[in-house]
Design a protein around this motif. Structure first.
Motif, short mmCIF file in Angstrom:
data_model
loop_
_atom_site.label_atom_id
_atom_site.label_comp_id
_atom_site.label_asym_id
_atom_site.label_seq_id
_atom_site.Cartn_x
_atom_site.Cartn_y
_atom_site.Cartn_z
N GLN A 1 0.70 -1.24 -0.01
CA GLN A 1 0.03 0.08 0.05
C GLN A 1 0.86 1.27 -0.17
N ILE A 2 0.44 2.31 -0.79
CA ILE A 2 1.18 3.59 -0.90
C ILE A 2 0.13 4.64 -0.46
N LYS B 1 1.55 8.09 -19.85
CA LYS B 1 0.73 9.04 -19.17
C LYS B 1 0.53 8.56 -17.57
N SER B 2 1.23 9.58 -16.74
CA SER B 2 1.06 9.20 -15.43
C SER B 2 -0.22 9.95 -14.73
N GLN B 3 -0.90 9.24 -14.22
CA GLN B 3 -2.47 9.66 -13.68
C GLN B 3 -2.55 10.08 -12.11
N CYS B 4 -1.38 9.82 -11.62
CA CYS B 4 -1.47 10.07 -9.98
C CYS B 4 -0.17 10.29 -9.54
N LEU B 5 0.17 10.93 -8.51
CA LEU B 5 1.85 11.09 -7.94
C LEU B 5 1.88 10.23 -6.31
N ILE B 6 2.72 9.26 -6.63
CA ILE B 6 3.16 8.48 -5.54
C ILE B 6 3.77 9.41 -4.61
N LEU B 7 3.64 9.57 -3.19
CA LEU B 7 4.24 10.19 -2.33
C LEU B 7 5.70 9.36 -1.83
N GLY B 8 6.51 10.25 -1.55
CA GLY B 8 7.39 9.51 -1.07
C GLY B 8 8.66 10.74 -0.14
N LEU C 1 9.18 5.47 -0.12
CA LEU C 1 7.64 5.50 -0.21
C LEU C 1 7.11 5.75 1.31
N LEU C 2 6.10 6.62 1.14
CA LEU C 2 5.08 6.91 2.26
C LEU C 2 4.13 5.69 2.29
N LYS C 3 3.64 5.08 3.47
CA LYS C 3 2.75 4.07 3.24
C LYS C 3 1.98 4.16 4.84
N PRO C 4 0.62 3.50 4.93
CA PRO C 4 -0.05 3.42 5.95
C PRO C 4 0.73 2.50 6.96
N GLU C 5 0.83 2.76 8.21
CA GLU C 5 1.31 1.87 9.38
C GLU C 5 0.67 0.54 9.33
N ASN C 6 -0.73 0.47 9.09
CA ASN C 6 -1.50 -0.57 9.23
C ASN C 6 -2.37 -0.76 7.79
#
Length: 108
Positions: free
Chosen positions: A62-63, A78-85, A94-99
């Protein structure tokens, strides 16, 4: 300084990585990634995370991603979103939920 209303305009959601492939046409080493955002559908993104992550280890992770930017053309993709890191020593972590949380969950 931004206003709280400005922050609220950014739609950050949780998604699960479904597919990862090499992106040889990118200027910097990157992957092409397909992400499942649950009821919001699937979106593609390009991410420069090859230094710390192997393709096979990303599947099912999960990201967090911003999903309300316009599509961005990157080479032939074509990139449709920006993954956060977070950037550390020129590498993206990468940033992700802890659970685990449901795909499409809103970050607020």
């Amino acid at each position: 300084m931004i206003q709280f209303d400005d922050f609220n305009k950014v739609d950050i959601r949780v998604g699960t990585i479904l597919e990862v492939s090499d992106f040889p046409k990118a200027h910097n080493p990157a992957y092409q990634i397909l992400i499942d955002f649950g009821p919001l559908g699937r979106r593609k993104s390009s991410a420069q995370i090859t230094a710390l992550y192997k393709k096979e280890n990303l599947i099912g992770k999960q990201i967090l991603a911003v999903i309300n930017f316009p599509e961005k053309q990157i080479a032939n993709f074509k990139s449709q979103c920006l993954i956060l890191g977070a950037t550390s020593s020129e590498k993206v972590i990468l940033l992700k939920p802890e659970n685990p949380v449901p795909n499409g969950s809103k970050i607020s």
